[in-house]
Design an enzyme around this catalytic site. Sequence first.
Site, short mmCIF file in Angstrom:
data_model
loop_
_atom_site.label_atom_id
_atom_site.label_comp_id
_atom_site.label_asym_id
_atom_site.label_seq_id
_atom_site.Cartn_x
_atom_site.Cartn_y
_atom_site.Cartn_z
N HIS A 132 25.35 -29.49 -8.06
CA HIS A 132 26.78 -29.72 -7.82
C HIS A 132 27.10 -29.25 -6.40
O HIS A 132 26.44 -28.36 -5.86
CB HIS A 132 27.57 -28.91 -8.85
CG HIS A 132 29.05 -29.17 -8.87
ND1 HIS A 132 29.91 -28.65 -7.93
CD2 HIS A 132 29.81 -29.87 -9.75
CE1 HIS A 132 31.15 -29.03 -8.23
NE2 HIS A 132 31.12 -29.77 -9.32
N ASP A 209 23.17 -21.75 -11.89
CA ASP A 209 24.49 -22.34 -12.10
C ASP A 209 24.55 -22.82 -13.54
O ASP A 209 23.93 -23.81 -13.91
CB ASP A 209 24.71 -23.50 -11.13
CG ASP A 209 26.03 -24.22 -11.35
OD1 ASP A 209 26.78 -23.83 -12.27
OD2 ASP A 209 26.31 -25.18 -10.61
N GLN A 212 27.50 -26.20 -16.58
CA GLN A 212 27.35 -27.23 -17.61
C GLN A 212 26.61 -26.71 -18.83
O GLN A 212 26.82 -27.19 -19.94
CB GLN A 212 26.63 -28.45 -17.05
CG GLN A 212 27.48 -29.28 -16.11
CD GLN A 212 28.74 -29.81 -16.78
OE1 GLN A 212 28.73 -30.23 -17.93
NE2 GLN A 212 29.84 -29.79 -16.04
N LYS A 235 35.33 -25.18 -18.74
CA LYS A 235 34.33 -26.04 -19.38
C LYS A 235 33.90 -25.48 -20.73
O LYS A 235 33.20 -26.15 -21.49
CB LYS A 235 33.12 -26.22 -18.46
CG LYS A 235 33.44 -26.89 -17.12
CD LYS A 235 32.20 -27.09 -16.30
CE LYS A 235 32.51 -27.45 -14.86
NZ LYS A 235 33.18 -28.75 -14.71
N CYS A 373 30.94 -34.83 -7.86
CA CYS A 373 30.57 -33.70 -7.00
C CYS A 373 29.05 -33.54 -6.88
O CYS A 373 28.54 -32.42 -6.77
CB CYS A 373 31.21 -32.39 -7.47
SG CYS A 373 33.00 -32.35 -7.25
#
Length: 415
Positions: A132, A209, A212, A235, A373
């Site tokens: 991202h 990261d 998600q 999220k 993104c």
Amino acid sequence: MILKNSPTEALLDVEAVRRDFPILQSSVCGKPLVYLDNAASAQKPQSVIDRLDRYYKEQNANIHRGVHFLSQEATVAYEDARKVVARFINAAEPKECIFTRNATEAVNLVASSWGRANLKAGDEIIISTMEHHANIVPWQMLRDELGVVIKVVPISDTGEFLVEDYKALFTAKTKLAALCQVSNSLGTINPAKVMVEIAHQQGVPVLLDGAQAIAHLPIDVQDLDCDFYVFSGHKLFGPTGIGVLYGKADLLSAMPPYQGGGDMIDRVTFEKTTYRGIPERFEAGTPHISGAIGLATAIEYVEQLGHEAMIAHEQSLLKEATDKLLEIPGLRIYGTAGDKVSVISFTMDGIHPNDAGTILDADGIAVRTGHHCTMPLWQRFGLEGSIRASFAFYNTREEIDLLVTGLGKVQKLLG
């Protein structure tokens, strides 16, 4: 909310779950809302909405600095939220969890604080093709400021992380690997534990990261052994404007403050300021108190449902949606890794993604269109972007059918 069919199989009562989310009962353009944009921002259960309402009605006050009742109440709720986060990701202790605005700010915090303190010209940072922008741009800013070098792990045509190519990128100058656990565009689940092990063999710390991953997978930062882990609350069915940076205590304690202001200080004079320890040193000023409390409530909701049931339902939706979408002539799915979450990005021959999204919206179907993104990722596939349908545990098979029908309408009008 969970129905047990057998000792080894857990299924969600999806209709009961959907009643927990008020927005799912709404209409768009006179049609029932079909919300398939969960990878961008998930919806909020009533329990989260009620907890935010209760905070502002009964507990609203600034934290840490007040001796009065409301301040004490708010402080306890805020710090209890930190404990909930720590339990959810299995941090060794709550102070390793820093509240930020989102995963993006968490990455920027590491780049600005750890990066400036530990990197110099010529040092190397490894990222991947599927990152991202939030895990690309902060490192580019350090490159432009300090002269560090960014190296990029390639991916396969199916959207899989190439582990051997990753290994080959390490040199004596490699100082950090910053990698996504799950691709927000492809849905690919990367071998995060292996990625960390490879880096640690070279003495290189790893930032994962998890923006998600956090809503789809159980996360255990101690088992992963990552040095930093970031995610966003919105999220994870929580409020917007709240996120988390997990970091190993020794690393965080050695990092200089990211921002200066109230509550992160020990003592201030005009000649010198000293700073508090973690987590306070990274939470300057009045934080998003209600956001942290709401995030904790969202986590408790997810814990009540259970990851086993959530994953089983989402994987069932992923398979059915994939099979039905591939029956549409001229539709191509990007991201066909064997291990992925319920995210499907696709294109349709001769149809611009934005046009498709607009037509679907007229039927109440919310998908994401564009580059998501991840512009370098789509350049890898020779595209400007895609249509993305992303599913959560409250989505249904009927909504898949509505999506397929809607795409048939798109082809009829634009094909």
